[in-house]
Design a protein around this motif. Structure first.
Motif, PDB file in Angstrom:
ATOM      1  N   GLN A   1       0.848  -1.193   0.000  1.00 45.11           N
ATOM      2  CA  GLN A   1       0.000   0.000   0.000  1.00 45.11           C
ATOM      3  C   GLN A   1       0.884   1.242   0.000  1.00 45.11           C
ATOM      4  O   GLN A   1       1.771   1.371   0.834  1.00 45.11           O
ATOM      5  CB  GLN A   1      -0.899  -0.006   1.241  1.00 45.11           C
ATOM      6  CG  GLN A   1      -1.751   1.232   1.404  1.00 45.11           C
ATOM      7  CD  GLN A   1      -2.833   1.362   0.349  1.00 45.11           C
ATOM      8  OE1 GLN A   1      -3.510   0.398   0.065  1.00 45.11           O
ATOM      9  NE2 GLN A   1      -2.978   2.523  -0.212  1.00 45.11           N
ATOM     10  N   GLN A   2       0.644   2.148  -0.916  1.00 45.98           N
ATOM     11  CA  GLN A   2       1.389   3.406  -0.986  1.00 45.98           C
ATOM     12  C   GLN A   2       0.778   4.413  -0.021  1.00 45.98           C
ATOM     13  O   GLN A   2      -0.426   4.361   0.267  1.00 45.98           O
ATOM     14  CB  GLN A   2       1.346   3.971  -2.414  1.00 45.98           C
ATOM     15  CG  GLN A   2       1.967   3.092  -3.450  1.00 45.98           C
ATOM     16  CD  GLN A   2       3.489   3.115  -3.399  1.00 45.98           C
ATOM     17  OE1 GLN A   2       4.100   4.077  -2.967  1.00 45.98           O
ATOM     18  NE2 GLN A   2       4.089   2.034  -3.834  1.00 45.98           N
ATOM     19  N   THR A   3       1.593   5.331   0.476  1.00 42.80           N
ATOM     20  CA  THR A   3       1.109   6.389   1.356  1.00 42.80           C
ATOM     21  C   THR A   3       1.561   7.741   0.831  1.00 42.80           C
ATOM     22  O   THR A   3       2.555   7.850   0.115  1.00 42.80           O
ATOM     23  CB  THR A   3       1.640   6.211   2.795  1.00 42.80           C
ATOM     24  OG1 THR A   3       3.062   6.207   2.765  1.00 42.80           O
ATOM     25  CG2 THR A   3       1.129   4.933   3.424  1.00 42.80           C
ATOM     26  N   CYS A   4       0.811   8.771   1.199  1.00 39.62           N
ATOM     27  CA  CYS A   4       1.152  10.141   0.809  1.00 39.62           C
ATOM     28  C   CYS A   4       2.433  10.542   1.531  1.00 39.62           C
ATOM     29  O   CYS A   4       2.544  10.376   2.750  1.00 39.62           O
ATOM     30  CB  CYS A   4       0.012  11.076   1.185  1.00 39.62           C
ATOM     31  SG  CYS A   4       0.386  12.828   0.909  1.00 39.62           S
ATOM     32  N   PRO A   5       3.417  11.087   0.814  1.00 42.27           N
ATOM     33  CA  PRO A   5       4.660  11.489   1.473  1.00 42.27           C
ATOM     34  C   PRO A   5       4.485  12.668   2.428  1.00 42.27           C
ATOM     35  O   PRO A   5       5.294  12.864   3.331  1.00 42.27           O
ATOM     36  CB  PRO A   5       5.593  11.859   0.322  1.00 42.27           C
ATOM     37  CG  PRO A   5       4.765  11.949  -0.895  1.00 42.27           C
ATOM     38  CD  PRO A   5       3.477  11.248  -0.628  1.00 42.27           C
ATOM     39  N   ALA A   6       3.410  13.455   2.283  1.00 46.85           N
ATOM     40  CA  ALA A   6       3.214  14.626   3.138  1.00 46.85           C
ATOM     41  C   ALA A   6       2.466  14.294   4.429  1.00 46.85           C
ATOM     42  O   ALA A   6       2.884  14.688   5.513  1.00 46.85           O
ATOM     43  CB  ALA A   6       2.470  15.711   2.366  1.00 46.85           C
TER      44      ALA A   6
END
Length: 67
Positions: free
Chosen positions: A22-27
């Motif tokens: 699962q990818q996550t927002c870097p911010a």
């Protein structure tokens, strides 16, 4: 036809989740969809999996849904 120039468009599609974490927002760290981008290498297109746009309205990298 040979010699014609074709307009380049960004190629991006939502990737299936099988086999990819699962990818996550870097911010903000919210979960985001995984998108597949591609680049040409040695005459073939190579896929690159990347985080998609953030859908958290409180995030600085928020992108409103299209449509």
């Amino acid at each position: 036809m040979a010699g014609e120039q074709h307009e380049q468009h960004p190629h991006e599609t939502v990737a299936p989740q099988a086999g990819h974490e699962q990818q996550t927002c870097p911010a903000c760290g919210s979960p985001v969809k995984t998108v597949v981008r591609r680049h040409k290498s040695l005459g073939i297109f190579v896929p690159q999996w990347a985080p998609g746009p953030c859908r958290n309205p409180e995030c600085e990298r928020y992108a409103a849904p299209e449509g």
